[in-house]
Design a protein around this motif. Sequence first.
Motif, PDB file in Angstrom:
ATOM      1  N   ARG A   1      42.917  14.690 104.857  1.00 22.27           N
ATOM      2  CA  ARG A   1      43.783  13.831 105.574  1.00 22.27           C
ATOM      3  C   ARG A   1      45.102  13.404 104.752  1.00 22.27           C
ATOM      4  NH1 ARG A   1      39.423   9.409 108.192  1.00 22.27           N
ATOM      5  NH2 ARG A   1      38.826  10.894 110.092  1.00 22.27           N
ATOM      6  N   ALA A   2      44.861  13.595 103.696  1.00 19.11           N
ATOM      7  CA  ALA A   2      45.948  13.075 102.585  1.00 19.11           C
ATOM      8  C   ALA A   2      47.084  14.244 102.533  1.00 19.11           C
ATOM      9  CB  ALA A   2      45.616  12.838 101.041  1.00 19.11           C
ATOM     10  N   GLU A   3      46.713  15.637 103.118  1.00 18.29           N
ATOM     11  CA  GLU A   3      47.614  16.483 102.887  1.00 18.29           C
ATOM     12  C   GLU A   3      47.946  17.187 104.265  1.00 18.29           C
ATOM     13  OE1 GLU A   3      46.822  19.324  99.546  1.00 18.29           O
ATOM     14  OE2 GLU A   3      45.199  17.943  99.067  1.00 18.29           O
ATOM     15  N   GLY A   4      47.804  16.245 105.359  1.00 16.02           N
ATOM     16  CA  GLY A   4      48.078  16.734 106.678  1.00 16.02           C
ATOM     17  C   GLY A   4      46.939  16.823 107.635  1.00 16.02           C
ATOM     18  N   GLY A   5      45.718  17.117 107.165  1.00 16.33           N
ATOM     19  CA  GLY A   5      44.561  16.953 107.665  1.00 16.33           C
ATOM     20  C   GLY A   5      44.009  18.607 108.169  1.00 16.33           C
ATOM     21  N   LEU A   6      42.715  18.433 108.725  1.00  7.32           N
ATOM     22  CA  LEU A   6      42.166  19.755 109.230  1.00  7.32           C
ATOM     23  C   LEU A   6      42.996  20.493 110.298  1.00  7.32           C
ATOM     24  CD1 LEU A   6      39.748  21.652 108.908  1.00  7.32           C
ATOM     25  CD2 LEU A   6      38.652  20.236 110.710  1.00  7.32           C
ATOM     26  N   THR A   7      43.579  19.717 111.085  1.00  5.28           N
ATOM     27  CA  THR A   7      44.138  20.468 112.151  1.00  5.28           C
ATOM     28  C   THR A   7      45.477  21.169 111.691  1.00  5.28           C
ATOM     29  OG1 THR A   7      43.696  18.999 113.739  1.00  5.28           O
ATOM     30  CG2 THR A   7      45.463  20.243 114.418  1.00  5.28           C
ATOM     31  N   GLU A   8      46.225  20.657 110.690  1.00  4.20           N
ATOM     32  CA  GLU A   8      47.447  21.187 110.024  1.00  4.20           C
ATOM     33  C   GLU A   8      46.959  22.628 109.416  1.00  4.20           C
ATOM     34  OE1 GLU A   8      50.726  19.954 106.969  1.00  4.20           O
ATOM     35  OE2 GLU A   8      50.644  18.803 108.648  1.00  4.20           O
ATOM     36  N   LEU A   9      46.231  22.296 108.633  1.00  5.95           N
ATOM     37  CA  LEU A   9      45.710  23.458 107.623  1.00  5.95           C
ATOM     38  C   LEU A   9      45.218  24.697 108.621  1.00  5.95           C
ATOM     39  CD1 LEU A   9      43.534  23.251 104.609  1.00  5.95           C
ATOM     40  CD2 LEU A   9      43.096  24.925 106.497  1.00  5.95           C
ATOM     41  N   LEU A  10      44.134  24.603 109.683  1.00  9.01           N
ATOM     42  CA  LEU A  10      43.699  25.567 110.448  1.00  9.01           C
ATOM     43  C   LEU A  10      44.901  26.148 111.046  1.00  9.01           C
ATOM     44  CD1 LEU A  10      40.228  24.169 111.616  1.00  9.01           C
ATOM     45  CD2 LEU A  10      40.812  26.186 110.010  1.00  9.01           C
ATOM     46  N   TRP A  11      45.647  25.408 111.945  1.00 11.64           N
ATOM     47  CA  TRP A  11      46.551  26.162 112.923  1.00 11.64           C
ATOM     48  C   TRP A  11      47.789  26.591 111.814  1.00 11.64           C
ATOM     49  CZ3 TRP A  11      46.962  27.010 117.853  1.00 11.64           C
ATOM     50  CH2 TRP A  11      45.843  26.684 118.783  1.00 11.64           C
TER      51      TRP A  11
END
Length: 204
Positions: A120-130
């Motif tokens: 979450r501190a680095e944009g979150g799981l959604t941002e990373l996967l997409w």
Amino acid sequence: MSEPVDGLVVGEDGLARPVWASTDPLLRDYYDSEWGMPVQDEQGLFERLSLEAFQSGLSWATILRKRPAFRHAFADFDPETVAGFGDQDVARLLLDAAIIRNRAKILATIGNAQATLRLRAEGGLTELLWSFQPEQTPEPRTPDEVPSRSAESVAAAKELKSRGFSFVGPTTVFALMEAVGIVDTHLLGSHRRGTSGVWADRSI
């Protein structure tokens, strides 16, 4: 129901589906309404990541049938709740015959919840996967042309592992990418091809 042509079966409703989604009502409904549609919320992605990990070595139909029990056992896959699971929760889950009682996968789910919170501190799981959405999506005409991994799934798996996730190999991650719309591997000719809207502006 017609005979399969190029891996597709035309049902009594006139809609073409792959063989795997043509007979079992549960799989058919999942294919028609959910598989391949975009999922971009943290909890939804965590649930599907967890289920893909539990599916390893098993049929997807088995996971779907146990999905309500999984949701009950894992607090609807709320990452904050699952991240706080302790030894008593692990013992409870190992006694729950309604889910897959695999200690390594249970511990991985808890660890992955904790890793999800850290992201979450680095944009979150959604941002990373997409961020691993490819420039183009596969265009399979037959089941044999559907890939089981990609350069992006290899890279995503490596990144997830570096962030503390487990049970996230390239094949598992590619299956996740298919399930949540990051890629579209519906067969050309399937009634579901292109329905996610993710690739609406791409020529296929």
